[in-house]
Scaffold this active site. Structure first.
Site, PDB file in Angstrom:
ATOM      1  N   ILE A  60       3.081  52.747   1.212  1.00 27.22           N
ATOM      2  CA  ILE A  60       2.190  54.193   0.535  1.00 27.22           C
ATOM      3  C   ILE A  60       2.985  55.434   1.558  1.00 27.22           C
ATOM      4  CG2 ILE A  60       0.625  55.015  -0.109  1.00 27.22           C
ATOM      5  CD1 ILE A  60      -1.414  52.279  -0.434  1.00 27.22           C
ATOM      6  N   GLU A  72       3.575  57.254   5.796  1.00 24.17           N
ATOM      7  CA  GLU A  72       3.911  56.787   7.116  1.00 24.17           C
ATOM      8  C   GLU A  72       3.439  58.004   8.236  1.00 24.17           C
ATOM      9  OE1 GLU A  72       7.310  55.940  10.430  1.00 24.17           O
ATOM     10  OE2 GLU A  72       7.727  55.760   8.441  1.00 24.17           O
ATOM     11  N   GLY A  73       2.379  57.860   9.394  1.00 27.21           N
ATOM     12  CA  GLY A  73       1.913  58.885   9.940  1.00 27.21           C
ATOM     13  C   GLY A  73       2.592  58.526  10.988  1.00 27.21           C
ATOM     14  N   THR A  74       1.705  59.871  12.088  1.00 26.70           N
ATOM     15  CA  THR A  74       2.608  59.389  13.327  1.00 26.70           C
ATOM     16  C   THR A  74       1.604  58.782  14.624  1.00 26.70           C
ATOM     17  OG1 THR A  74       2.429  62.448  13.481  1.00 26.70           O
ATOM     18  CG2 THR A  74       2.126  60.729  15.877  1.00 26.70           C
ATOM     19  N   PHE A  75       0.836  58.118  13.791  1.00 23.56           N
ATOM     20  CA  PHE A  75      -0.358  57.302  14.561  1.00 23.56           C
ATOM     21  C   PHE A  75      -0.135  55.994  13.385  1.00 23.56           C
ATOM     22  CE2 PHE A  75      -1.928  61.170  16.225  1.00 23.56           C
ATOM     23  CZ  PHE A  75      -1.611  61.551  17.140  1.00 23.56           C
ATOM     24  N   ASP A  88      -9.075  67.581  10.206  1.00 21.44           N
ATOM     25  CA  ASP A  88      -7.872  67.700   9.642  1.00 21.44           C
ATOM     26  C   ASP A  88      -8.100  67.715   7.373  1.00 21.44           C
ATOM     27  OD1 ASP A  88      -4.853  67.399   9.647  1.00 21.44           O
ATOM     28  OD2 ASP A  88      -4.999  65.325  10.025  1.00 21.44           O
TER      29      ASP A  88
END
Length: 420
Positions: A10, A12-15, A128
Site C-alpha cells: 500500500i 512505504e515510509g521512513t520507518f 504529524d
C-alpha cells in the site's frame, strides 16, 4: 506473520512499510504496518508510543483501529495489524479537477476535529497531521500513523524537526522544540485548505522559505507574538514587514463560515489558535451538530420504545401465566383429583400427651353424616358441607379454668446498633 497472507504493498515510509494482507483465520483484509526497526523483547515493543497511543485511544469512530500486534521473537520483526481503509486524503484529491462538495468537506473536517478532540482529551497530540495520515472509507474519516505522537504532559523541549514541513506550525519552526498540542490544529487548517483548493497552503522548500510562505499569506506577526517564542539558535527573528494576501484570493468560492474556521485554525499565535473542542462548536458545523443531536434523540426514543415493548411482553407473559394458573385451579375444582385408597373409615391411633392436665370430658357434639351416599364402587363419595351442632354457652368449669390462668408480659427488647 504466518496467520496473514500478503496481498500487495500500500505504501512505504521512513520507518515502516504498509501492506495489504488477508487473514487466514477469517478471510478478512487488513492493513499490516511492518516496522523496519528490529526489536529485542516484548517489553520494548509494548513501550512503543504508537502502540500505547492506539491502545489508549481505541475504540473511537475516527481513530484507526488496531486489531493485533504481531511480534516474532526470533527475527525481532514487528507488525501492527490495523483495519483496512480505502485511501488517504492525498490520494482522494490527487489529480482531481472537480472540487469536492462543501458538505463532504464539512463532514471530513468535522470527523478530523473529533479525532483530535478525543486525542487531546486523552493527553496525546499527533505531531504529524497531514493528508497522507488521514484515511477515509466511503464517508468515514479516521486518523492514523501515531508514530510521532507525544504526551501532552511530557516535558519540553520536544524534537525540533517533527511533522512534515508544509504542515509545521510557526512555533515548531521558530523555537527549539517549545510547542504544544495546538500544532495539530495548525496542521488541520492546512489540510482544510488543501482539500478545498487541491493545493498545499504553505509549500516551503526549506525552513526559511516555509516561514516566508506563511508570512506571504498571514503577514508578519506582531513583535508581541514573536516575543512569546523562545529565541532559536537556527534563525534570526528580523523578518521584513509583509501585509499578507489573506486566504480569500486563493479560495474565492469558499463560504464565510468555512473561511472563518480556517483562519481560526492557522492563527499565528498558538495561544489564540482554536482548539479541537472549540472547533466542533464553530458555526461552520452547526448543521452537522443538529443532525447528530437528532440522530441521538431518535436512537434514545427507539431504545425507549424497545424497552416498553419488552416490558409489555413481560406483562403479557405474566398475565398469561396467571390466566393459566386460574384456569388450572378452576379445572381442579370442577374435576377434583381422585385419590386411590380405601373408601371405608379408618380409625386413627390415639395420642398419649404427657404433661397435660386431664380435663373433665364434655359431651361431644353430634355430627351428621358428611356423605350423601355410601361408597359402593370404590370411589370417594361427594362431600356435604359440615354443620356444627352444639352449644355456644361456656360451662362454669371453663370459666373457672380461664380465670385461674395467670397472664405474663414479655420484657421490652432494647434496640442496639440502630436495629432490634
Amino acid at each position: 506473520m504466518n496467520k496473514y497472507k500478503p496481498v500487495g504493498k500500500i505504501g512505504e515510509g521512513t520507518f515502516s512499510d504498509v501492506l495489504k494482507t488477508q487473514s487466514l483465520r477469517d478471510g478478512n483484509y487488513y492493513a499490516c504496518k511492518q516496522m523496519k526497526q528490529h526489536f529485542e523483547s516484548i517489553e520494548q515493543v509494548n513501550s512503543l508510543r504508537e502502540i500505547q497511543a492506539l491502545r489508549r485511544l481505541n475504540p473511537h469512530p475516527n481513530i484507526l483501529m488496531l486489531h493485533e500486534v504481531v511480534f516474532d521473537r526470533k527475527s525481532g520483526c514487528l507488525a501492527l495489524i490495523c483495519e483496512l481503509m480505502d485511501m488517504n486524503i492525498y490520494e482522494l484529491i490527487r489529480g482531481r479537477r472537480k472540487p469536492l462538495p462543501e458538505k463532504k468537506i464539512m463532514n471530513y473536517m468535522y470527523q478530523l476535529c473529533k479525532s483530535l478532540d478525543h486525542m487531546h482529551r486523552n493527553g496525546i497530540f499527533h505531531r504529524d497531521v497531514k493528508p497522507e495520515n488521514i484515511l477515509i472509507k466511503e464517508d468515514t474519516l479516521k486518523l492514523g500513523d501515531f508514530g510521532s505522537c507525544r504526551s501532552v504532559y511530557s516535558k519540553q523541549p520536544y524534537t525540533e524537526y517533527i511533522s512534515t514541513r508544509w504542515y509545521r506550525a510557526p512555533e515548531c519552526l521558530l523555537t527549539d522544540g517549545y510547542y504544544s498540542y495546538k500544532m495539530d490544529m495548525w496542521s488541520s487548517g492546512c489540510v482544510f485548505y488543501e482539500i478545498t483548493s487541491f493545493h498545499p497552503l504553505f509549500p516551503g522548500s526549506n525552513e526559511l522559505d516555509q516561514i516566508s510562505k506563511i508570512h506571504d499569506i498571514l503577514g508578519t506577526p506582531a513583535k508581541k507574538t514573536l516575543n512569546k517564542f523562545k529565541q532559536s539558535r537556527a534563525m534570526s527573528f528580523d523578518f521584513p514587514f509583509k501585509k499578507g494576501t489573506g486566504l480569500s484570493p486563493h479560495v474565492p468560492n469558499i463560504s464565510p463560515k468555512s473561511l472563518s474556521l480556517m483562519y481560526a485554525m492557522i492563527e499565528y499565535d498558538p495561544d489564540q489558535r482554536i482548539g479541537a473542542h472549540q472547533a466542533l462548536q464553530h458555526p461552520y458545523f452547526r448543521e452537522l451538530r443538529t443532525a447528530e443531536k437528532q440522530a441521538v434523540t431518535m436512537h434514545r426514543k427507539m431504545r425507549l420504545a424497545e424497552n416498553i415493548v419488552g416490558q409489555e411482553s413481560i406483562n403479557l407473559w405474566c398475565i398469561s401465566k396467571d390466566g393459566n394458573r386460574q384456569h388450572s385451579h378452576r379445572k381442579t375444582q370442577q374435576n377434583p383429583i381422585r385419590h386411590h385408597g380405601p373408601s371405608y373409615a379408618i380409625e386413627l391411633p390415639k395420642l398419649n400427651v404427657s404433661g397435660v392436665t386431664k380435663l373433665t370430658s364434655y359431651p361431644s357434639p353430634t355430627f351428621h353424616s358428611v356423605f350423601t351416599t355410601p361408597a359402593t364402587n370404590g370411589e370417594v363419595p361427594v362431600l356435604q358441607p359440615i354443620k356444627y351442632i352444639g352449644t355456644n354457652h361456656k360451662s362454669e368449669k371453663q370459666k373457672e379454668l380461664k380465670s385461674s390462668m395467670k397472664q405474663y408480659h414479655l420484657p421490652t427488647i432494647e434496640r442496639r446498633g440502630g436495629g432490634y
